[in-house]
Design an enzyme around this catalytic site. Structure first.
Site, PDB file in Angstrom:
ATOM      1  N   GLY A  49       7.714  14.662 -14.993  1.00 42.64           N
ATOM      2  CA  GLY A  49       6.528  14.919 -15.795  1.00 42.64           C
ATOM      3  C   GLY A  49       6.687  14.263 -17.147  1.00 42.64           C
ATOM      4  O   GLY A  49       7.784  13.826 -17.525  1.00 42.64           O
ATOM      5  N   GLN A  54       5.282  12.927 -26.081  1.00 37.23           N
ATOM      6  CA  GLN A  54       6.512  12.188 -25.812  1.00 37.23           C
ATOM      7  C   GLN A  54       6.312  10.678 -25.950  1.00 37.23           C
ATOM      8  O   GLN A  54       7.284   9.942 -26.067  1.00 37.23           O
ATOM      9  CB  GLN A  54       7.058  12.513 -24.421  1.00 37.23           C
ATOM     10  CG  GLN A  54       7.641  13.911 -24.322  1.00 37.23           C
ATOM     11  CD  GLN A  54       8.179  14.171 -22.937  1.00 37.23           C
ATOM     12  OE1 GLN A  54       7.445  14.578 -22.046  1.00 37.23           O
ATOM     13  NE2 GLN A  54       9.460  13.895 -22.752  1.00 37.23           N
ATOM     14  N   CYS A 102      15.574  16.243 -19.600  1.00 40.80           N
ATOM     15  CA  CYS A 102      14.359  15.856 -20.311  1.00 40.80           C
ATOM     16  C   CYS A 102      14.448  14.378 -20.677  1.00 40.80           C
ATOM     17  O   CYS A 102      15.505  13.910 -21.112  1.00 40.80           O
ATOM     18  CB  CYS A 102      14.207  16.704 -21.570  1.00 40.80           C
ATOM     19  SG  CYS A 102      12.760  16.303 -22.555  1.00 40.80           S
ATOM     20  N   LEU A 103      13.334  13.678 -20.527  1.00 39.56           N
ATOM     21  CA  LEU A 103      13.314  12.262 -20.880  1.00 39.56           C
ATOM     22  C   LEU A 103      13.443  12.027 -22.379  1.00 39.56           C
ATOM     23  O   LEU A 103      13.802  10.935 -22.803  1.00 39.56           O
ATOM     24  CB  LEU A 103      12.030  11.611 -20.358  1.00 39.56           C
ATOM     25  CG  LEU A 103      11.887  11.565 -18.840  1.00 39.56           C
ATOM     26  CD1 LEU A 103      10.505  11.049 -18.445  1.00 39.56           C
ATOM     27  CD2 LEU A 103      12.974  10.716 -18.217  1.00 39.56           C
ATOM     28  N   HIS A 143       7.979  23.365 -18.631  1.00 42.18           N
ATOM     29  CA  HIS A 143       8.689  22.351 -19.419  1.00 42.18           C
ATOM     30  C   HIS A 143       7.695  21.412 -20.102  1.00 42.18           C
ATOM     31  O   HIS A 143       7.798  21.160 -21.306  1.00 42.18           O
ATOM     32  CB  HIS A 143       9.636  21.562 -18.502  1.00 42.18           C
ATOM     33  CG  HIS A 143      10.389  20.487 -19.191  1.00 42.18           C
ATOM     34  ND1 HIS A 143      11.722  20.611 -19.515  1.00 42.18           N
ATOM     35  CD2 HIS A 143      10.005  19.253 -19.631  1.00 42.18           C
ATOM     36  CE1 HIS A 143      12.122  19.498 -20.127  1.00 42.18           C
ATOM     37  NE2 HIS A 143      11.100  18.662 -20.210  1.00 42.18           N
ATOM     38  N   GLU A 144       6.742  20.886 -19.332  1.00 38.31           N
ATOM     39  CA  GLU A 144       5.788  19.933 -19.908  1.00 38.31           C
ATOM     40  C   GLU A 144       4.869  20.591 -20.930  1.00 38.31           C
ATOM     41  O   GLU A 144       4.563  20.003 -21.969  1.00 38.31           O
ATOM     42  CB  GLU A 144       4.978  19.250 -18.806  1.00 38.31           C
ATOM     43  CG  GLU A 144       5.803  18.417 -17.846  1.00 38.31           C
ATOM     44  CD  GLU A 144       6.777  17.453 -18.514  1.00 38.31           C
ATOM     45  OE1 GLU A 144       6.464  16.920 -19.605  1.00 38.31           O
ATOM     46  OE2 GLU A 144       7.866  17.240 -17.957  1.00 38.31           O
ATOM     47  N   HIS A 147       6.458  20.980 -24.295  1.00 44.41           N
ATOM     48  CA  HIS A 147       6.339  19.763 -25.106  1.00 44.41           C
ATOM     49  C   HIS A 147       5.050  19.782 -25.921  1.00 44.41           C
ATOM     50  O   HIS A 147       5.050  19.436 -27.104  1.00 44.41           O
ATOM     51  CB  HIS A 147       6.365  18.506 -24.234  1.00 44.41           C
ATOM     52  CG  HIS A 147       7.731  18.036 -23.879  1.00 44.41           C
ATOM     53  ND1 HIS A 147       8.646  17.605 -24.811  1.00 44.41           N
ATOM     54  CD2 HIS A 147       8.333  17.934 -22.674  1.00 44.41           C
ATOM     55  CE1 HIS A 147       9.763  17.251 -24.204  1.00 44.41           C
ATOM     56  NE2 HIS A 147       9.602  17.435 -22.909  1.00 44.41           N
TER      57      HIS A 147
END
Length: 189
Positions: A49, A54, A102-103, A143-144, A147
């Site tokens: 995701g 981000q 996480c990216l 999680h998303e 953000h």
């Protein structure tokens, strides 16, 4: 295809809560461009995701997709989902500990996530959706959406479990995959 830079922990944009997208703007060129960039960037990075902030955008938009992902082989499939202005409702007190990556953060750590959620959002065409998410899919949504609220896994993770991806692979991966595979088989997603 436009792959954007994914911002890393420490960049101020990751800490700013994203703004609601006005419904009439959802199908406009600006929002559609952000959606396309999110999809291309997420897929290029093998993410499950990606949230708009981000990539430096201030809108409440996330994309989610899990399909033969080498970073997350234990995650059940999730079809490509574009969620604009997502809202999450926790349905009960059941939780699971997930070792998340996480990216935007070069670390992994154990995070407690709700197992059962109701998810409401608009898709990229402006259609309203409401469905329940369970298991690791529910964790991905949380999680998303974290953000979008300026929250990173380092804010939620047990500090004693934080490690680099390399050290996770070396010391923790097998035990985690065994545990989480049993959980996925139990809850079905």
């Amino acid at each position: 295809m436009t792959v954007r830079q994914i911002l890393a922990i420490g960049h101020p944009a990751l800490r700013i809560p994203a703004a609601t997208v006005p419904r009439p703007e959802i199908t406009g060129a600006r929002v559609q461009g952000i959606v396309d960039d999110l999809i291309d960037t997420m897929r290029h990075a093998n993410g499950a995701g990606l949230a708009a902030n981000q990539i430096g955008e201030t809108d409440r938009i996330v994309v989610i997709e899990v399909k033969d992902n080498p970073r997350y082989p234990y995650k059940p499939p999730i079809p490509l989902t574009v969620a604009i202005n997502p809202q999450l409702e926790v349905l009960d007190s059941e939780t699971v500990v997930v070792n998340e990556g996480c990216l935007s953060v070069p670390l992994r750590g154990d995070v407690v996530r709700s197992v059962n959620l109701r998810v409401r959002y608009f898709d990229r065409h402006g259609a309203e959706h409401c469905h329940d998410a369970r298991g690791l899919a529910a964790g991905t949504w949380q999680h998303e959406c974290d953000h979008l609220d300026g929250i990173l896994i380092t804010d939620r993770a047990d500090p004693a479990t934080l490690c680099t991806w390399e050290e996770f692979e070396r010391h923790h991966r097998d035990a985690f995959i065994e545990r989480i595979t049993e959980f996925v088989e139990l809850v079905g997603s």
